[in-house]
Design an enzyme around this catalytic site. Structure first.
Site, PDB file in Angstrom:
ATOM      1  N   SER A  43       0.806  -1.219   0.000  1.00  0.00           N
ATOM      2  CA  SER A  43       0.000   0.000   0.000  1.00  0.00           C
ATOM      3  C   SER A  43       0.843   1.276   0.000  1.00  0.00           C
ATOM      4  O   SER A  43       1.732   1.450   0.839  1.00  0.00           O
ATOM      5  CB  SER A  43      -0.880  -0.044   1.255  1.00  0.00           C
ATOM      6  OG  SER A  43      -1.381   1.230   1.569  1.00  0.00           O
ATOM      7  N   GLY A  44       0.514   2.185  -0.909  1.00  0.00           N
ATOM      8  CA  GLY A  44       1.193   3.485  -0.928  1.00  0.00           C
ATOM      9  C   GLY A  44       0.874   4.282   0.324  1.00  0.00           C
ATOM     10  O   GLY A  44       1.756   4.903   0.940  1.00  0.00           O
ATOM     11  N   LEU A  45      -0.398   4.240   0.714  1.00  0.00           N
ATOM     12  CA  LEU A  45      -0.791   4.904   1.961  1.00  0.00           C
ATOM     13  C   LEU A  45      -0.036   4.289   3.139  1.00  0.00           C
ATOM     14  O   LEU A  45       0.478   4.998   4.006  1.00  0.00           O
ATOM     15  CB  LEU A  45      -2.309   4.750   2.167  1.00  0.00           C
ATOM     16  CG  LEU A  45      -2.854   5.173   3.523  1.00  0.00           C
ATOM     17  CD1 LEU A  45      -2.726   6.678   3.722  1.00  0.00           C
ATOM     18  CD2 LEU A  45      -4.317   4.752   3.685  1.00  0.00           C
ATOM     19  N   ASP A  55       0.136  10.523   2.141  1.00  0.00           N
ATOM     20  CA  ASP A  55       0.001   9.748   0.901  1.00  0.00           C
ATOM     21  C   ASP A  55      -0.119  10.728  -0.266  1.00  0.00           C
ATOM     22  O   ASP A  55      -1.169  10.853  -0.896  1.00  0.00           O
ATOM     23  CB  ASP A  55      -1.246   8.857   1.020  1.00  0.00           C
ATOM     24  CG  ASP A  55      -1.360   7.868  -0.131  1.00  0.00           C
ATOM     25  OD1 ASP A  55      -0.353   7.634  -0.826  1.00  0.00           O
ATOM     26  OD2 ASP A  55      -2.471   7.333  -0.331  1.00  0.00           O
ATOM     27  N   ASP A  82       1.468  -0.769  -5.092  1.00  0.00           N
ATOM     28  CA  ASP A  82       0.730   0.453  -5.389  1.00  0.00           C
ATOM     29  C   ASP A  82       1.738   1.519  -5.831  1.00  0.00           C
ATOM     30  O   ASP A  82       2.470   2.071  -5.004  1.00  0.00           O
ATOM     31  CB  ASP A  82       0.008   0.875  -4.100  1.00  0.00           C
ATOM     32  CG  ASP A  82      -0.750   2.172  -4.231  1.00  0.00           C
ATOM     33  OD1 ASP A  82      -0.842   2.702  -5.354  1.00  0.00           O
ATOM     34  OD2 ASP A  82      -1.263   2.644  -3.189  1.00  0.00           O
ATOM     35  N   ASP A  84       0.981   4.345  -7.248  1.00  0.00           N
ATOM     36  CA  ASP A  84       0.286   5.626  -7.399  1.00  0.00           C
ATOM     37  C   ASP A  84       0.088   5.942  -8.884  1.00  0.00           C
ATOM     38  O   ASP A  84      -0.389   5.107  -9.628  1.00  0.00           O
ATOM     39  CB  ASP A  84       1.045   6.733  -6.661  1.00  0.00           C
ATOM     40  CG  ASP A  84       1.084   6.488  -5.147  1.00  0.00           C
ATOM     41  OD1 ASP A  84       0.209   5.749  -4.653  1.00  0.00           O
ATOM     42  OD2 ASP A  84       1.980   7.012  -4.476  1.00  0.00           O
ATOM     43  N   GLU A 111      -2.444   4.381 -11.379  1.00  0.00           N
ATOM     44  CA  GLU A 111      -3.799   4.950 -11.406  1.00  0.00           C
ATOM     45  C   GLU A 111      -3.884   6.172 -12.306  1.00  0.00           C
ATOM     46  O   GLU A 111      -2.880   6.875 -12.521  1.00  0.00           O
ATOM     47  CB  GLU A 111      -4.235   5.310  -9.974  1.00  0.00           C
ATOM     48  CG  GLU A 111      -3.433   6.426  -9.334  1.00  0.00           C
ATOM     49  CD  GLU A 111      -3.654   6.526  -7.810  1.00  0.00           C
ATOM     50  OE1 GLU A 111      -3.574   5.493  -7.120  1.00  0.00           O
ATOM     51  OE2 GLU A 111      -3.878   7.653  -7.332  1.00  0.00           O
ATOM     52  N   LYS A 117       0.135  12.557  -6.418  1.00  0.00           N
ATOM     53  CA  LYS A 117      -1.206  12.004  -6.211  1.00  0.00           C
ATOM     54  C   LYS A 117      -1.836  12.496  -4.907  1.00  0.00           C
ATOM     55  O   LYS A 117      -1.144  13.005  -4.012  1.00  0.00           O
ATOM     56  CB  LYS A 117      -1.180  10.476  -6.261  1.00  0.00           C
ATOM     57  CG  LYS A 117      -0.372   9.756  -5.195  1.00  0.00           C
ATOM     58  CD  LYS A 117      -1.046   9.567  -3.834  1.00  0.00           C
ATOM     59  CE  LYS A 117      -2.399   8.919  -3.832  1.00  0.00           C
ATOM     60  NZ  LYS A 117      -2.376   7.492  -4.095  1.00  0.00           N
ATOM     61  N   ASN A 119      -4.616  10.970  -1.991  1.00  0.00           N
ATOM     62  CA  ASN A 119      -5.330   9.758  -1.602  1.00  0.00           C
ATOM     63  C   ASN A 119      -6.806   9.880  -1.973  1.00  0.00           C
ATOM     64  O   ASN A 119      -7.409  10.942  -1.839  1.00  0.00           O
ATOM     65  CB  ASN A 119      -5.172   9.526  -0.088  1.00  0.00           C
ATOM     66  CG  ASN A 119      -5.839   8.235   0.348  1.00  0.00           C
ATOM     67  OD1 ASN A 119      -7.029   8.196   0.628  1.00  0.00           O
ATOM     68  ND2 ASN A 119      -5.066   7.170   0.386  1.00  0.00           N
ATOM     69  N   SER A 120      -7.378   8.784  -2.420  1.00  0.00           N
ATOM     70  CA  SER A 120      -8.766   8.783  -2.921  1.00  0.00           C
ATOM     71  C   SER A 120      -9.778   9.245  -1.879  1.00  0.00           C
ATOM     72  O   SER A 120     -10.859   9.713  -2.232  1.00  0.00           O
ATOM     73  CB  SER A 120      -9.145   7.367  -3.367  1.00  0.00           C
ATOM     74  OG  SER A 120      -8.185   6.849  -4.227  1.00  0.00           O
ATOM     75  N   ARG A 154      -5.487   1.172 -12.606  1.00  0.00           N
ATOM     76  CA  ARG A 154      -6.511   1.549 -11.609  1.00  0.00           C
ATOM     77  C   ARG A 154      -7.284   2.757 -12.104  1.00  0.00           C
ATOM     78  O   ARG A 154      -6.685   3.778 -12.474  1.00  0.00           O
ATOM     79  CB  ARG A 154      -5.802   1.851 -10.297  1.00  0.00           C
ATOM     80  CG  ARG A 154      -6.618   2.609  -9.279  1.00  0.00           C
ATOM     81  CD  ARG A 154      -5.898   2.586  -7.959  1.00  0.00           C
ATOM     82  NE  ARG A 154      -6.386   3.550  -7.004  1.00  0.00           N
ATOM     83  CZ  ARG A 154      -5.953   3.617  -5.744  1.00  0.00           C
ATOM     84  NH1 ARG A 154      -5.016   2.774  -5.323  1.00  0.00           N
ATOM     85  NH2 ARG A 154      -6.433   4.513  -4.918  1.00  0.00           N
ATOM     86  N   HIS A 185     -11.952   1.599  -8.439  1.00  0.00           N
ATOM     87  CA  HIS A 185     -12.059   2.104  -7.076  1.00  0.00           C
ATOM     88  C   HIS A 185     -13.378   2.855  -6.904  1.00  0.00           C
ATOM     89  O   HIS A 185     -13.867   3.499  -7.839  1.00  0.00           O
ATOM     90  CB  HIS A 185     -10.886   3.040  -6.782  1.00  0.00           C
ATOM     91  CG  HIS A 185     -10.511   3.100  -5.320  1.00  0.00           C
ATOM     92  ND1 HIS A 185     -11.142   2.390  -4.344  1.00  0.00           N
ATOM     93  CD2 HIS A 185      -9.545   3.806  -4.670  1.00  0.00           C
ATOM     94  CE1 HIS A 185     -10.597   2.636  -3.171  1.00  0.00           C
ATOM     95  NE2 HIS A 185      -9.616   3.495  -3.339  1.00  0.00           N
TER      96      HIS A 185
HETATM   97  C1  SPV Z   1      -3.462   2.448  -0.754  1.00  0.00           C
HETATM   98  O1  SPV Z   1      -3.562   1.529   0.061  1.00  0.00           O
HETATM   99  O2  SPV Z   1      -2.498   3.218  -0.786  1.00  0.00           O
HETATM  100  C2  SPV Z   1      -4.509   2.659  -1.762  1.00  0.00           C
HETATM  101  C3  SPV Z   1      -5.850   2.203  -1.472  1.00  0.00           C
HETATM  102  O3  SPV Z   1      -4.259   3.263  -2.764  1.00  0.00           O
HETATM  103  S1  SPV Z   1      -6.769   3.517  -0.888  1.00  0.00           S
HETATM  104  O4  SPV Z   1      -5.991   4.230   0.107  1.00  0.00           O
HETATM  105  O5  SPV Z   1      -7.960   2.881  -0.350  1.00  0.00           O
HETATM  106  O6  SPV Z   1      -7.104   4.376  -1.998  1.00  0.00           O
HETATM  107 MG    MG Z   2      -2.490   4.209  -2.705  1.00  0.00          MG
END
Ligand code: SPV
Ligand code: MG
Length: 302
Positions: A43-45, A55, A82, A84, A111, A117, A119-120, A154, A185
């Protein structure tokens, strides 16, 4: 195809729903593997937060891949990393993919947003990439990663409030540009967007989802809709935060470990997770590396 890329491809393509467990360092990756997960989401986060960063591409791509390399070295299961947005344009994607292929972790996911980026789940302005430009990033990723990196595209369109129809169109194009699979997503609290996407997408490339905001939906619902992979992206990170917070609060207040020892892992568990037994076995089995009987005079053995 490298072993791990092949195994990740197999996880995506075999019938039924599989899970990727989020990992933010080598230790969380080892724990997920031991629990039985067949694959990881790097996970990037998670990587950012574990290093105290946002993130938002504050961790550089080389710092990310250094951590990925350590993590991949400690587990046998494949990981989907991930990446990004791919850290820039098609050329940044080429650099990242070349190194990811060498690491041999399994796969990479990019993505359709812009560097740096966001975070979503962060409120505020987010910009979707032009599909043609993003298609170039995917082609570059496939050209360089080839069969050594399972490439996942993504789509963030629904996260940014765009329609399911646009999401399907974008994903169809990303498939043509070389994506091996799609990650779609959604930040809706209901599974409806994902289910509508699946109904329109049909039996095209394999699909992964990230049930963070709709995490209570029984997984059979997604299995029945034809989803291949569900990603538990950040639950492990959040569990670690809660565990450390609770311990720190209690220990700060009571200044000794009474009543707390049983709630945390023993040192034996730490040694297990880091493989101490293997080192002890190597010392006894291979006297080639660690001679029991050393010369008492310290001279070179004859
Ligand atoms: C991450 O885990 O870094 C993701 C998933 O990209 S989310 O944070 O849910 O977008
Ligand atoms: Mg991410």
């Amino acid at each position: 195809m490298t072993n791990k890329a092949h195994r990740l491809a197999d996880l995506f393509s075999r019938p039924g729903l599989d899970f990727l467990m989020g990992a933010h360092d080598a230790l969380s990756a080892r724990i997920a593997e031991e629990a039985g997960f067949a694959g990881l989401w790097v996970s990037g986060l998670g990587l950012s937060a574990a290093n105290g960063l946002r993130d938002a591409n504050e961790l550089s791509w080389t710092q990310v891949l250094e951590r990925v390399e350590m993590l991949a070295d400690r587990v046998d299961i494949p990981g989907l990393v991930d990446l990004d947005t791919g850290y820039g344009d098609f050329n940044n994607v080429r650099l990242v993919m070349r190194r990811l292929a060498r690491i041999g972790v399994g796969g990479g996911c990019i993505e359709d947003k812009l560097f740096p980026k966001t975070n979503s789940f962060v409120e505020g302005y987010q910009e979707l990439a032009d599909p043609a430009e993003f298609g170039g990033r995917l082609r570059a990723g496939k050209d360089v990663g080839g069969n050594d990196v399972y490439l996942v595209a993504r789509c963030e369109a629904m996260v940014l409030g765009r329609s399911v129809a646009e999401t399907v169109d974008r994903c169809g194009y990303y498939e043509q540009c070389g994506a091996d699979a799609i990650l779609v997503h959604s930040k809706s609290s209901s599974p409806d967007q994902i289910l509508e996407f699946m109904a329109q997408w049909g039996a095209r490339s394999r699909v992964a989802i990230v049930p963070t905001t709709y995490s209570r939906v029984p997984s059979q619902v997604f299995a029945d809709a034809g989803v291949s992979i569900a990603i538990w992206a950040n639950q492990s990170l959040r569990a670690a935060i809660t565990g450390i917070e609770e311990l720190c609060r209690s220990l700060y207040e009571q200044r000794c470990m009474v009543g707390l020892e049983d709630g945390i892992a023993g040192l034996r568990r730490v040694f297990d997770l880091t493989g101490n037994d293997e080192l002890e076995a190597a010392k006894t089995v291979y006297d080639r590396y660690f001679p029991e009987a050393r010369s008492s005079d310290g001279l070179v053995p004859s």
